[in-house]
Enzyme design. Structure first.
Site, PDB file in Angstrom:
ATOM      1  N   ASP A 134       1.158  -0.939  -0.234  1.00 51.55           N
ATOM      2  CA  ASP A 134      -0.081  -0.262  -0.489  1.00 51.55           C
ATOM      3  C   ASP A 134       0.545   1.335   0.091  1.00 51.55           C
ATOM      4  O   ASP A 134       1.819   1.072   0.852  1.00 51.55           O
ATOM      5  CB  ASP A 134      -0.979   0.304   1.553  1.00 51.55           C
ATOM      6  CG  ASP A 134      -2.292   0.686   1.329  1.00 51.55           C
ATOM      7  OD1 ASP A 134      -1.852   1.515   0.022  1.00 51.55           O
ATOM      8  OD2 ASP A 134      -3.017   1.209   1.874  1.00 51.55           O
ATOM      9  N   ASN A 175       1.560   3.371  -3.075  1.00 49.35           N
ATOM     10  CA  ASN A 175       2.223   3.693  -4.420  1.00 49.35           C
ATOM     11  C   ASN A 175       1.150   4.715  -4.711  1.00 49.35           C
ATOM     12  O   ASN A 175       2.119   6.075  -5.754  1.00 49.35           O
ATOM     13  CB  ASN A 175       1.459   2.683  -5.295  1.00 49.35           C
ATOM     14  CG  ASN A 175       2.346   1.241  -5.167  1.00 49.35           C
ATOM     15  OD1 ASN A 175       2.669   0.759  -3.975  1.00 49.35           O
ATOM     16  ND2 ASN A 175       1.486   0.026  -6.038  1.00 49.35           N
ATOM     17  N   ARG A 226       0.652   7.377  -2.830  1.00 50.80           N
ATOM     18  CA  ARG A 226       0.432   8.196  -2.345  1.00 50.80           C
ATOM     19  C   ARG A 226       1.781   8.779  -2.689  1.00 50.80           C
ATOM     20  O   ARG A 226       2.458   9.964  -2.329  1.00 50.80           O
ATOM     21  CB  ARG A 226       0.590   8.430  -1.024  1.00 50.80           C
ATOM     22  CG  ARG A 226      -1.487   8.850  -0.193  1.00 50.80           C
ATOM     23  CD  ARG A 226      -0.979   7.936   1.540  1.00 50.80           C
ATOM     24  NE  ARG A 226      -1.817   6.989   0.823  1.00 50.80           N
ATOM     25  CZ  ARG A 226      -1.523   5.864   1.843  1.00 50.80           C
ATOM     26  NH1 ARG A 226      -1.398   6.053   3.040  1.00 50.80           N
ATOM     27  NH2 ARG A 226      -1.836   4.413   1.677  1.00 50.80           N
ATOM     28  N   HIS A 261       2.442   2.858  -9.124  1.00 50.68           N
ATOM     29  CA  HIS A 261       2.241   1.524  -9.013  1.00 50.68           C
ATOM     30  C   HIS A 261       3.591   0.691  -9.655  1.00 50.68           C
ATOM     31  O   HIS A 261       3.887  -0.177  -9.382  1.00 50.68           O
ATOM     32  CB  HIS A 261       1.109   1.290  -9.701  1.00 50.68           C
ATOM     33  CG  HIS A 261      -0.681   1.404  -9.237  1.00 50.68           C
ATOM     34  ND1 HIS A 261      -0.642   1.056  -8.083  1.00 50.68           N
ATOM     35  CD2 HIS A 261      -1.070   2.047  -9.848  1.00 50.68           C
ATOM     36  CE1 HIS A 261      -1.878   1.619  -7.517  1.00 50.68           C
ATOM     37  NE2 HIS A 261      -2.046   2.325  -8.696  1.00 50.68           N
ATOM     38  N   GLU A 288     -11.745  -5.330  -3.976  1.00 47.87           N
ATOM     39  CA  GLU A 288     -13.122  -3.798  -3.778  1.00 47.87           C
ATOM     40  C   GLU A 288     -12.223  -2.630  -4.909  1.00 47.87           C
ATOM     41  O   GLU A 288     -13.149  -1.272  -5.154  1.00 47.87           O
ATOM     42  CB  GLU A 288     -12.872  -3.379  -2.778  1.00 47.87           C
ATOM     43  CG  GLU A 288     -13.339  -3.977  -1.281  1.00 47.87           C
ATOM     44  CD  GLU A 288     -12.882  -5.617  -0.997  1.00 47.87           C
ATOM     45  OE1 GLU A 288     -12.155  -6.020  -0.831  1.00 47.87           O
ATOM     46  OE2 GLU A 288     -14.040  -5.820  -1.357  1.00 47.87           O
ATOM     47  N   ASN A 289     -11.059  -2.970  -5.333  1.00 44.66           N
ATOM     48  CA  ASN A 289     -10.190  -2.062  -6.102  1.00 44.66           C
ATOM     49  C   ASN A 289     -11.030  -1.613  -7.573  1.00 44.66           C
ATOM     50  O   ASN A 289     -10.490  -0.774  -8.650  1.00 44.66           O
ATOM     51  CB  ASN A 289      -8.913  -2.669  -6.636  1.00 44.66           C
ATOM     52  CG  ASN A 289      -7.839  -2.315  -5.328  1.00 44.66           C
ATOM     53  OD1 ASN A 289      -6.728  -3.617  -4.781  1.00 44.66           O
ATOM     54  ND2 ASN A 289      -7.869  -1.513  -4.491  1.00 44.66           N
ATOM     55  N   TRP A 290     -11.901  -2.572  -8.165  1.00 46.50           N
ATOM     56  CA  TRP A 290     -12.665  -2.464  -8.988  1.00 46.50           C
ATOM     57  C   TRP A 290     -13.324  -0.811  -9.307  1.00 46.50           C
ATOM     58  O   TRP A 290     -13.313  -0.388 -10.194  1.00 46.50           O
ATOM     59  CB  TRP A 290     -13.267  -3.027  -9.411  1.00 46.50           C
ATOM     60  CG  TRP A 290     -12.925  -4.632  -9.938  1.00 46.50           C
ATOM     61  CD1 TRP A 290     -12.595  -5.702  -9.109  1.00 46.50           C
ATOM     62  CD2 TRP A 290     -12.112  -5.176 -11.388  1.00 46.50           C
ATOM     63  NE1 TRP A 290     -12.615  -6.893  -9.450  1.00 46.50           N
ATOM     64  CE2 TRP A 290     -12.254  -6.109 -11.016  1.00 46.50           C
ATOM     65  CE3 TRP A 290     -11.641  -4.280 -11.789  1.00 46.50           C
ATOM     66  CZ2 TRP A 290     -11.818  -7.293 -11.865  1.00 46.50           C
ATOM     67  CZ3 TRP A 290     -11.798  -5.381 -13.613  1.00 46.50           C
ATOM     68  CH2 TRP A 290     -10.888  -6.896 -13.055  1.00 46.50           C
ATOM     69  N   ARG A 336      -5.561  -1.768   8.334  1.00 48.20           N
ATOM     70  CA  ARG A 336      -6.179  -2.358   8.395  1.00 48.20           C
ATOM     71  C   ARG A 336      -6.192  -3.524   7.714  1.00 48.20           C
ATOM     72  O   ARG A 336      -4.715  -3.911   7.112  1.00 48.20           O
ATOM     73  CB  ARG A 336      -7.211  -1.483   7.227  1.00 48.20           C
ATOM     74  CG  ARG A 336      -7.781  -0.272   8.007  1.00 48.20           C
ATOM     75  CD  ARG A 336      -9.206   0.051   6.764  1.00 48.20           C
ATOM     76  NE  ARG A 336      -8.465   0.886   5.662  1.00 48.20           N
ATOM     77  CZ  ARG A 336      -7.845   1.974   5.825  1.00 48.20           C
ATOM     78  NH1 ARG A 336      -7.841   2.611   6.505  1.00 48.20           N
ATOM     79  NH2 ARG A 336      -6.971   1.831   4.358  1.00 48.20           N
ATOM     80  N   GLU A 368       0.464 -12.736  13.115  1.00 45.73           N
ATOM     81  CA  GLU A 368       1.346 -11.318  13.749  1.00 45.73           C
ATOM     82  C   GLU A 368       1.087 -10.195  12.476  1.00 45.73           C
ATOM     83  O   GLU A 368       1.834 -10.741  11.517  1.00 45.73           O
ATOM     84  CB  GLU A 368       3.312 -12.026  14.240  1.00 45.73           C
ATOM     85  CG  GLU A 368       2.397 -12.667  15.674  1.00 45.73           C
ATOM     86  CD  GLU A 368       2.725 -12.408  16.913  1.00 45.73           C
ATOM     87  OE1 GLU A 368       2.729 -11.034  16.501  1.00 45.73           O
ATOM     88  OE2 GLU A 368       1.761 -13.251  17.368  1.00 45.73           O
TER      89      GLU A 368
HETATM   90  C1  IPE Z   1      -1.516  -0.512  -3.108  1.00 47.67           C
HETATM   91  O1  IPE Z   1      -1.088   1.482  -3.553  1.00 47.67           O
HETATM   92  C2  IPE Z   1      -1.874  -0.471  -4.540  1.00 47.67           C
HETATM   93  C3  IPE Z   1      -2.866  -1.079  -5.132  1.00 47.67           C
HETATM   94  C4  IPE Z   1      -3.821  -1.332  -4.019  1.00 47.67           C
HETATM   95  C5  IPE Z   1      -2.777  -2.030  -6.812  1.00 47.67           C
HETATM   96  P1  IPE Z   1      -2.583   2.230  -3.300  1.00 47.67           P
HETATM   97  O2  IPE Z   1      -3.212   2.770  -4.870  1.00 47.67           O
HETATM   98  O3  IPE Z   1      -3.156   1.817  -2.847  1.00 47.67           O
HETATM   99  O4  IPE Z   1      -1.792   4.047  -2.644  1.00 47.67           O
HETATM  100  P2  IPE Z   1      -2.392   4.985  -1.991  1.00 47.67           P
HETATM  101  O5  IPE Z   1      -2.699   4.515  -0.290  1.00 47.67           O
HETATM  102  O6  IPE Z   1      -3.374   6.183  -2.681  1.00 47.67           O
HETATM  103  O7  IPE Z   1      -1.298   5.870  -1.741  1.00 47.67           O
HETATM  104 MG    MG Z   2      -4.122   1.796  -0.567  1.00 42.62          MG
END
Ligand code: IPE
Ligand code: MG
Length: 237
Positions: free
Chosen positions: A2, A4, A6, A19, A49-51, A178, A191
């Site tokens: 997580d 990428n 930001r 990414h 959920e990323n869709w 989370r 852990e």
């Molecule tokens: C994780 O980075 C990569 C994927 C979910 C594919 P994010 O894209 O969630 O990056 P932030 O959370 O917006 O910084």
């Molecule tokens: Mg993220």
């Protein structure tokens, strides 16, 4: 993996650049895991959920995954890494070409034994448990399974990859605390290590630091250990 977006936005770049920068981080971590003797490594690459992200970002991620698998499957094979995917790969939203590349990477590496890298793609922990429930229900309807005998082992046996051991350590980067639907069933006694490092900045050294922290944990699995006898002043942990 997580942070990428930001990472990219902090540099005035589009989220997709983050990414792209996650790829060298992932491969450095794979090399680091091999050096540490880790036998199972699971990377959460795309959630169910990323869709809901923008069509442009989703399309980028699909094409990026196709491209990455083509470019790097031989390297994974040379490292004696077995590649396996878990998740809803038959979802019609998954491009056919990606399904083809996933099967090609799995086929190429299937006899490798040093480490299994599991890519959780179009993966959700709830979807996985629902998938197991569906399989058990089908078996019950077909009278292959007696519902009274459905126990924890029976459910575990119908997860996407039953031979995958439960994770000992789950690392979440980018300061979020989370689980976000990752390995819900398998994480029962994992852990957790949370690190503020954004995924593109994560590397084998950060992995080693997280593993060090894991090694200092006392794992009880619901059992109990007596604390060393000391003054009963409430300061002992
Ligand atoms: C994780 O980075 C990569 C994927 C979910 C594919 P994010 O894209 O969630 O990056 P932030 O959370 O917006 O910084
Ligand atoms: Mg993220």
């Amino acid at each position: 993996m997580d942070g990428n977006g930001r990472w990219a936005n902090a540099r005035g770049l589009p989220r997709t650049a983050g990414h792209a920068q996650g790829e060298p981080a992932l491969f450095d971590v794979i090399h680091g895991a091999l050096d540490l003797g880790i036998e199972w490594l699971t990377a959460y690459t795309f959630s169910t959920e990323n869709w809901s992200r923008s069509p442009e970002e989703v399309e980028f991620l699909m094409n990026f995954n196709i491209d990455l698998l083509r470019r790097r499957r031989d390297e994974l094979d040379d490292l004696d890494v077995r590649v396996v995917f878990i998740g809803e790969r038959d979802d019609p939203r998954v491009p056919d070409q990606l399904r083809i590349e996933m099967a090609a990477a799995e086929g190429l590496t299937e006899d490798n034994t040093t480490m299994t890298v599991v890519f959780a793609f179009n993966y959700g922990g709830r979807a996985e448990i629902a998938h197991a429930a569906r399989r058990l229900a089908e078996a019950a309807v077909a009278a292959d399974v007696d519902p009274r005998e459905i126990d924890v082992d029976a459910v575990a046996g119908q997860l996407y990859l039953p031979e995958m051991p439960d994770p000992e350590l789950i690392i979440r980067t980018s300061g979020e605390m989370r689980i976000s639907n990752f390995l819900l069933w398998e994480a029962a006694y994992a852990e957790f290590v949370f690190t503020p490092v954004l995924w593109p900045d994560f590397d084998r050294n950060e992995l080693a630091r997280c593993v060090d922290e894991y090694r200092r944990r006392e794992r009880r699995f619901g059992g109990a250990t007596d604390a060393v006898a000391g003054p009963r002043d409430g300061t002992s942990s």
